[in-house]
Write a protein that holds these residues in place. Structure first.
Motif, PDB file in Angstrom:
ATOM      1  N   VAL A  63       5.112  10.003 -51.256  1.00 14.56           N
ATOM      2  CA  VAL A  63       4.873   8.740 -51.954  1.00 14.56           C
ATOM      3  C   VAL A  63       4.304   9.090 -53.322  1.00 14.56           C
ATOM      4  O   VAL A  63       3.676  10.127 -53.497  1.00 14.56           O
ATOM      5  CB  VAL A  63       3.910   7.799 -51.192  1.00 14.56           C
ATOM      6  CG1 VAL A  63       4.527   7.312 -49.904  1.00 14.56           C
ATOM      7  CG2 VAL A  63       2.583   8.461 -50.915  1.00 14.56           C
ATOM      8  N   TYR A  64       4.555   8.232 -54.257  1.00 14.36           N
ATOM      9  CA  TYR A  64       4.075   8.461 -55.614  1.00 14.36           C
ATOM     10  C   TYR A  64       2.957   7.479 -55.916  1.00 14.36           C
ATOM     11  O   TYR A  64       3.107   6.285 -55.755  1.00 14.36           O
ATOM     12  CB  TYR A  64       5.233   8.321 -56.611  1.00 14.36           C
ATOM     13  CG  TYR A  64       6.258   9.396 -56.382  1.00 14.36           C
ATOM     14  CD1 TYR A  64       6.132  10.631 -57.009  1.00 14.36           C
ATOM     15  CD2 TYR A  64       7.308   9.208 -55.503  1.00 14.36           C
ATOM     16  CE1 TYR A  64       7.055  11.645 -56.780  1.00 14.36           C
ATOM     17  CE2 TYR A  64       8.230  10.218 -55.268  1.00 14.36           C
ATOM     18  CZ  TYR A  64       8.097  11.421 -55.904  1.00 14.36           C
ATOM     19  OH  TYR A  64       9.002  12.424 -55.664  1.00 14.36           O
ATOM     20  N   ARG A  65       1.817   8.010 -56.340  1.00 12.98           N
ATOM     21  CA  ARG A  65       0.635   7.197 -56.634  1.00 12.98           C
ATOM     22  C   ARG A  65       0.424   7.050 -58.132  1.00 12.98           C
ATOM     23  O   ARG A  65      -0.609   6.626 -58.576  1.00 12.98           O
ATOM     24  CB  ARG A  65      -0.583   7.819 -55.988  1.00 12.98           C
ATOM     25  CG  ARG A  65      -0.401   8.024 -54.500  1.00 12.98           C
ATOM     26  CD  ARG A  65      -1.713   8.048 -53.802  1.00 12.98           C
ATOM     27  NE  ARG A  65      -1.554   8.374 -52.418  1.00 12.98           N
ATOM     28  CZ  ARG A  65      -1.170   7.524 -51.474  1.00 12.98           C
ATOM     29  NH1 ARG A  65      -0.876   6.301 -51.777  1.00 12.98           N
ATOM     30  NH2 ARG A  65      -1.075   7.915 -50.226  1.00 12.98           N
ATOM     31  N   GLY A  66       1.388   7.405 -58.872  1.00 11.73           N
ATOM     32  CA  GLY A  66       1.339   7.358 -60.324  1.00 11.73           C
ATOM     33  C   GLY A  66       2.474   8.187 -60.856  1.00 11.73           C
ATOM     34  O   GLY A  66       3.257   8.749 -60.091  1.00 11.73           O
ATOM     35  N   GLN A  67       2.554   8.255 -62.144  1.00 15.14           N
ATOM     36  CA  GLN A  67       3.670   8.965 -62.750  1.00 15.14           C
ATOM     37  C   GLN A  67       3.713  10.441 -62.354  1.00 15.14           C
ATOM     38  O   GLN A  67       4.782  11.008 -62.179  1.00 15.14           O
ATOM     39  CB  GLN A  67       3.611   8.832 -64.266  1.00 15.14           C
ATOM     40  CG  GLN A  67       4.824   9.391 -64.960  1.00 15.14           C
ATOM     41  CD  GLN A  67       4.789   9.129 -66.451  1.00 15.14           C
ATOM     42  OE1 GLN A  67       3.806   8.650 -66.988  1.00 15.14           O
ATOM     43  NE2 GLN A  67       5.877   9.447 -67.117  1.00 15.14           N
TER      44      GLN A  67
END
Length: 77
Positions: free
Chosen positions: A31-35
């Motif tokens: 999962v991506y929590r920011g760029q």
């Protein structure tokens, strides 16, 4: 994040105590929590005579221990 992860893991424990079972394999996905920040979550599918449900639990030492102790198969996507 750890509090949320352990809270969700406690929910899985409660479901198991209520007669649900983990359907393998457990799926680990990114999962991506920011760029530029990436983490893992583990997707658990629980089955019961009443149906099926899924829960995503953020990666933490407790969830990895849970998977290892129960010898659950896990695949990374």
């Amino acid at each position: 994040m750890v509090d949320e992860a352990t809270g969700r893991l406690q929910w899985v424990y409660a479901q198991l105590a209520a007669g649900w079972r983990v359907e393998g394999p457990v799926i680990e996905r990114a999962v991506y929590r920011g760029q530029h920040e990436r983490a893992s979550v583990f997707e658990f599918v629980l089955r019961h005579e009443r149906g099926c449900q899924a829960m995503a639990v953020n990666d933490c030492p407790e969830v990895r221990s849970f998977i290892r102790e129960r010898q659950l198969a896990s695949i990374a996507l």
